[in-house]
Design an enzyme around this catalytic site. Structure first.
Site: not given
Ligand code: M6R
Length: 608
Positions: A2, A27, A72, A485, A488, A603
């Site tokens: 959110c 986000r 979200w 990658k 997702e 995000k």
């Molecule tokens: O902000 P963070 O690095 O802690 O986030 C961790 C994961 O949510 C993040 O790396 C997620 O896996 C990505 N979307 C992958 O591309």
């Protein structure tokens, strides 16, 4: 997750709220809404889908105070009735990011008191709870403080009331929120980027802070309800840094920003003749001297960065290292090793699981903590004794790219500093590594030049439903990252294996319809990897190999080679990441998916 924006001003706040929401779109969200106050009334507009849909419904909406939200879904499906803001008896409106764990108990109580629930969300409880205290004659501030005292869980909230056109209340605990300072106007938002068109002056709120915000001033109260002052910081982020520019997607832009992001992150060491622990904080030398092992905690892509670092730390620095997925570690009963340095790795610094894992580690008795993070003012940075900021700049695309390679650069610096401190790095080796680090941005640029060839290669993947990624040693985590990658953003089911594991199960999946993508650096495991690739080819599997120069793997029927530059030694994982990012990006383009905002994802994952 959110996103929240709020404003109290002498001008119509609706354009500010909508622009702010648009800037928070990255986000991840499924619906959006806003409420403005005017003439003793609250006017609410909500919409499922994009912020643009909400904007089209707001043509005749205006007000001098308002709060807005992108949702979200956690409690209740994505729908207009579940979209925020939630309003209690046309009187008190609330937007919320986080999760209220005791909402069911509170809901039954408020139900019995005659509050009517019109959504399935936990947030609606907050609106009614504040209203119930407000109706007893408390100020909006006191009513909010009283309600917050009853909540269990995480929140960042914005609150307005129909009969209080001059004040907005906000509060945070466990979820991000900041205050934007203007001239005769003030704002709130989940992050800086939302407010850059209206201000660059921000106050980063602490855990438990509650703020009463008017046009010409604001008062901050801490978790004990005492008045406190918090420092105003000037954001260095430029408005342009969060604009798309000439690129088609943020992900593409961010992939191309990697040479600069790496140069910025490495600036402190590249401009100096030697490595010093001070780059991790004033107490780093002492802490590192006492460190006997390392525990890395992270999620998703950041976890993969930790996995690469384990190879570096054990091999180069000779220090024992374990890496754990934060969401598992936080609930695991583990045996705390004394003298362990806990390293949390995160792009956002707000990931709920990583924060909880860090707190769990601290409760277990770990008091040496280091954050490797891309957001200076984030919760994780503030919770750790030591820090190394990656300087990737804002990462907007949900798929993490430049954050990952800069995390690797930071973790490599940690390895070198540790290694030096433990007497395992000669002056000559130190200079050699520094030279390689200085050269890294140029080496990454060379790999980026492969973009047209990778775009062409991606055409062969659009019709596929599954893909297998292989790597060995240092590059096994890169295979994991490549698979993450691809899945997702293109929604192709992708799995990664250490190539030596193939024959223990996954080989059964290999046939002509299963593309097998392999990372093939020219390192000590190359010959082993080649045998594994033969195993795939013998079963009719189609191989796509990202091979360094002089690997002597040749293009043949069923073997497609993407020629990488020279082998980059220990820094090779950084270079081998780039083509996998580009491959995922171009496959997603082929498939026509929403590259920057893939379905179901957010995000910053600020809830559990
Ligand atoms: O902000 P963070 O690095 O802690 O986030 C961790 C994961 O949510 C993040 O790396 C997620 O896996 C990505 N979307 C992958 O591309």
């Amino acid at each position: 997750m959110c996103g929240i924006v709020g404003a109290v001003s002498e001008r119509n706040v609706v354009p500010i709220l909508l622009e702010g929401l648009q800037r928070l779109e990255y986000r991840g969200y499924d619906s959006a809404g806003l409420v403005v106050g005017h003439g003793g009334q609250l006017e609410r507009v909500r919409s499922i889908g994009r912020v643009a849909d909400l904007a089209s419904k707001c043509a005749n909406t205006s007000g001098l105070i308002g709060i807005a939200h992108t949702r979200w879904a956690t409690h209740g499906v994505p729908s207009e009735r579940n979209a925020h803001p939630h309003i209690s008896k046309n009187h008190v409106a609330v937007v919320h990011n986080g999760i209220i764990e005791n909402y069911e108990i509170l809901r039954s109580r408020l139900d019995a008191e005659g509050y009517e629930f019109t959504s399935d969300t936990d947030t609606e409880v907050i609106a009614h709870l504040i209203n119930s205290h407000y109706a007893r004659g408390n100020s909006l501030l006191s009513a909010t403080q009283a309600a917050l005292a009853e909540l269990v869980g995480a929140y960042a909230i914005g609150v307005i009331a129909s009969d209080n056109p001059d004040h907005m209340i906000c509060a945070r605990r466990g979820s991000p929120l900041l205050l934007g300072i203007g001239i005769e106007e003030h704002f709130i938002a989940s992050d800086v980027s939302a407010l850059l068109p209206v201000t660059r002056r921000f106050v980063h709120l602490e855990e438990g802070d509650v703020v009463e915000i008017g046009r010409s001033g604001y008062q901050i109260y801490d978790a004990e309800s005492s008045r406190v002052e918090r420092e105003i910081q000037i954001s260095e982020l430029s408005n342009e840094s969060v604009q798309l520019g000439a690129y088609r997607h943020y992900m593409q832009k961010e992939i191309h920003e990697q040479p600069q992001a790496l140069a910025d992150t490495l600036e402190s060491v590249c401009n100096s003749q030697s490595l010093v622990p001070g780059i991790f904080g004033a107490e780093a030398a002492q802490t590192f001297a006492e460190t006997g092992s390392i525990l890395i905690l992270a999620c998703g892509t950041s976890y993969h960065a930790g996995l690469v670092a384990r190879y570096w730390l054990e091999e180069i620095a000779g220090i024992r290292c374990t890496v754990e997925v934060a969401s598992e570690y936080r609930y695991r009963v583990s045996v705390a090793e004394p003298k362990t340095l806990v390293v949390v790795v995160s792009q956002s610094g707000e990931t709920a699981d990583t924060q909880a894992a860090l707190n769990h580690a601290k409760k277990n008795g770990h008091d040496h903590t280091l954050a490797i993070c891309n957001v200076a003012e984030s919760a994780l940075v503030r919770l750790c004794k030591l820090r190394m900021l990656t300087r990737a700049g804002p990462e907007i695309g949900v798929a993490s790219t430049k954050a990952f390679t800069t995390q690797l650069a930071a973790l490599f610096m940690l390895t070198l500093v540790m290694s030096k401190q433990r007497g395992r790095l000669s002056a000559e080796q130190e200079q050699k590594h520094l030279h390689e680090l200085r050269h890294l941005p140029a080496a990454v640029q060379k790999v980026l030049d492969l973009e047209p060839q990778i775009a062409k290669l991606a055409e062969q993947f659009a019709g596929k439903h599954h893909a297998l990624f292989l790597g060995r040693g240092l590059h096994y985590p890169i295979a994991l990252e490549g698979a993450l990658k691809l899945k997702e953003i293109s929604y192709i089911h992708a799995e990664a294996y250490p190539a030596g594991e193939l024959k223990h199960g996954p080989l059964a999946l290999v046939d002509k319809d299963m593309p097998v993508i392999s990372v093939a650096p020219n390192d000590a495991l190359l010959e082993k990897l080649k045998s594994n690739l033969q195993e795939v080819r013998a079963r009719g599997g189609e191989l796509y190999v990202f091979a360094d120069a002089h690997t002597h793997i040749s293009e043949a029927d069923g073997i497609h080679i993407m020629q990488m530059p020279e082998h980059a030694g220990y820094l090779s994982p950084i270079l081998h990441t780039i083509p996998l990012q580009l491959l995922a990006y171009y496959v997603a383009l082929q498939k026509g998916t929403d590259v920057d905002k893939p379905r179901n994802l957010a995000k910053s994952v600020t809830v559990e």
